[in-house]
Design an enzyme around this catalytic site. Structure first.
Site, mmCIF file in Angstrom:
data_model
loop_
_atom_site.group_PDB
_atom_site.id
_atom_site.type_symbol
_atom_site.label_atom_id
_atom_site.label_comp_id
_atom_site.label_asym_id
_atom_site.label_seq_id
_atom_site.Cartn_x
_atom_site.Cartn_y
_atom_site.Cartn_z
ATOM 1 N N GLU A 99 0.685 -1.146 -0.176
ATOM 2 C CA GLU A 99 -0.123 -0.069 -0.066
ATOM 3 C C GLU A 99 0.760 1.261 -0.158
ATOM 4 O OE1 GLU A 99 -2.988 -0.055 3.440
ATOM 5 O OE2 GLU A 99 -3.989 -1.716 2.299
ATOM 6 N N GLU B 4 -6.316 -7.454 -0.630
ATOM 7 C CA GLU B 4 -6.567 -7.089 0.985
ATOM 8 C C GLU B 4 -7.801 -6.475 0.997
ATOM 9 O OE1 GLU B 4 -2.973 -5.656 3.474
ATOM 10 O OE2 GLU B 4 -4.603 -4.556 4.449
HETATM 11 C C1 IDC Z 1 -2.752 -3.645 10.407
HETATM 12 C C2 IDC Z 1 -2.692 -4.934 11.368
HETATM 13 C C3 IDC Z 1 -2.189 -4.393 12.838
HETATM 14 C C4 IDC Z 1 -0.730 -3.769 12.904
HETATM 15 C C5 IDC Z 1 -0.829 -2.875 11.897
HETATM 16 C C6 IDC Z 1 0.574 -2.204 11.814
HETATM 17 O O1 IDC Z 1 -4.008 -5.450 11.338
HETATM 18 O O2 IDC Z 1 -2.367 -5.758 13.802
HETATM 19 O O3 IDC Z 1 -0.582 -3.350 13.959
HETATM 20 O O4 IDC Z 1 -1.250 -3.182 10.611
HETATM 21 O O5 IDC Z 1 0.910 -1.072 11.073
HETATM 22 C C7 IDC Z 1 -3.867 -2.114 5.840
HETATM 23 C C8 IDC Z 1 -2.614 -2.497 5.892
HETATM 24 C C9 IDC Z 1 -2.435 -3.786 7.011
HETATM 25 C C10 IDC Z 1 -3.007 -3.287 8.165
HETATM 26 C C11 IDC Z 1 -4.652 -3.291 7.961
HETATM 27 C C12 IDC Z 1 -5.473 -2.837 9.157
HETATM 28 O O6 IDC Z 1 -2.369 -3.146 4.686
HETATM 29 O O7 IDC Z 1 -1.056 -3.811 7.148
HETATM 30 O O8 IDC Z 1 -2.602 -4.332 9.089
HETATM 31 N N1 IDC Z 1 -4.773 -2.369 6.656
HETATM 32 O O9 IDC Z 1 -5.098 -1.584 9.620
HETATM 33 N N2 IDC Z 1 -4.411 -1.302 4.967
HETATM 34 C C13 IDC Z 1 -5.757 -0.840 5.379
HETATM 35 C C14 IDC Z 1 -6.111 -1.347 6.346
#
Ligand code: IDC
Length: 344
Positions: free
Chosen positions: A182, A270
């Protein structure tokens, strides 16, 4: 017959077989077992991109239904990268694809850890790729750019990483490469493109056909921007859209519609059914709307994440301590929704 003459007879037999060129078949029990129920990958083989769709070795459309790991650099992520877990989600949830999310900068990520850490991450990927291959599932190796914002930041490291994994898995027909999760902040599509072309060149040295997935600006939401100026000169390239259904609604769906109208091949590598933080209330109504739209485009989709971390977007409840063999009672609301949706 004496022992000596028995040995002589055996030697003579081996000699005759060799002279006659008769091959003694080697029976691989595992292969026989899996061949009896041709697996998803055996059936579809090397995937490619045709128009906006993913097609199989026969040119038939294939829908990837996936689950993503949490970060394999986290202890809430890597324990689930095991064959039994993949088998559970394949057989009980209707999943045919797994995504191995490896953060680049966040916590122990590939670009910020030491040599031992990188080795461990590569081993987890290897476990995941081989388990998926054995089970006849597709696997996406995801270079999980997030807090680093732009893939340009660790471009050199990315080139090295993809050289390593692509040379290792060049004979595998079940691997897809997602080269930047992302991009965000003020990363422009032109930055992503310049990075992507370099990575694609490395991947294509080893894998002429594998599908390569490119992230889009604003946390992989701006597929409409990518559609205005797609990457030219390479085949089997796709673009990713991500959504969290409680946050991303009609406005984001419109971006997908625009990209689709421009014939951009898009895959959703995702999504979650809560808000973009990975927490908050679920919005299954919005998630169902997304699924309906993606299905109408024959798109693939991958849900975040196979974890018991205490957050809405986990598929397993925090009190579930199993790393495979999950029962319905182990699933969060999103987990239950996923099984219902994927099994349809
Ligand atoms: C989130 C995980 C969380 C972790 C965080 C780190 O769910 O546990 O602490 O990342 O920054 C994304 C991302 C993905 C995120 C997820 C939810 O690709 O890495 O994971 N998210 O926030 N994009 C939108 C949402």
């Amino acid at each position: 017959m004496k022992r000596k003459s028995k040995l002589f007879m055996l030697l003579a037999l081996v000699l005759i077989i060799n002279i006659a060129g008769v091959e003694i078949p080697y029976i691989d029990k595992e292969a026989v077992k899996s061949a009896s129920a041709a697996s998803f990958v055996q059936k579809h083989g090397q995937l490619s991109v045709k128009g906006t769709n993913i097609v199989d070795k026969h040119g038939k459309k294939v829908i990837l239904k996936g689950v993503s790991s949490h970060g394999i650099n986290w202890d809430v992520g890597f324990p689930y990268v095991n064959e039994k877990a993949f088998k559970t989600i394949r057989d009980n949830w209707g999943v045919n694809t797994v995504r191995l999310a490896m953060y680049t900068q966040d916590y122990n990520g590939y670009c910020v850890t030491d040599a031992a850490g990188r080795k461990k991450l590569l081993e987890i990927i290897d476990t995941g790729v081989k388990a998926a291959k054995k089970l006849g599932m597709y696997v996406i190796i995801d270079w999980h750019v997030l807090n680093d914002k732009t893939p340009k930041k660790y471009e050199k490291k990315a080139l090295g990483f993809f050289k390593t994994v692509c040379s290792k898995y060049k004979k595998y027909d079940n691997v897809l490469y997602e080269i930047c999760n992302e991009p965000n902040g003020d990363t422009k599509w032109s930055d992503i493109k310049s990075y992507a072309v370099k990575v694609i060149k490395v991947i294509r040295k080893y894998n002429k056909k594998s599908i390569i997935i490119v992230g889009t600006p604003t946390w992989s939401q701006d597929v409409d921007i990518a559609a205005k100026s797609p990457i030219k000169g390479y085949s089997n390239i796709m673009y990713s859209i991500h959504f969290y259904s409680a946050t991303h609604k009609d406005w984001n769906m419109k971006k997908l519609k625009t990209a689709h109208a421009k014939k951009l091949p898009v895959i959703c590598t995702e999504f979650g059914t809560c808000d973009a933080s990975g927490n908050g209330a679920y919005d299954f109504k919005s998630a169902n709307k997304w699924i309906k739209l993606m299905k109408s485009y024959n798109m693939g989709y991958v849900c975040w994440s196979l974890s018991n971390k205490a957050e809405s977007t986990s598929l397993l409840k925090p009190n579930c301590k199993k790393t495979f063999g999950f029962k319905s009672s182990d699933l969060t609301e999103q987990g239950k929704w996923l099984v219902k949706t994927y099994k349809k």
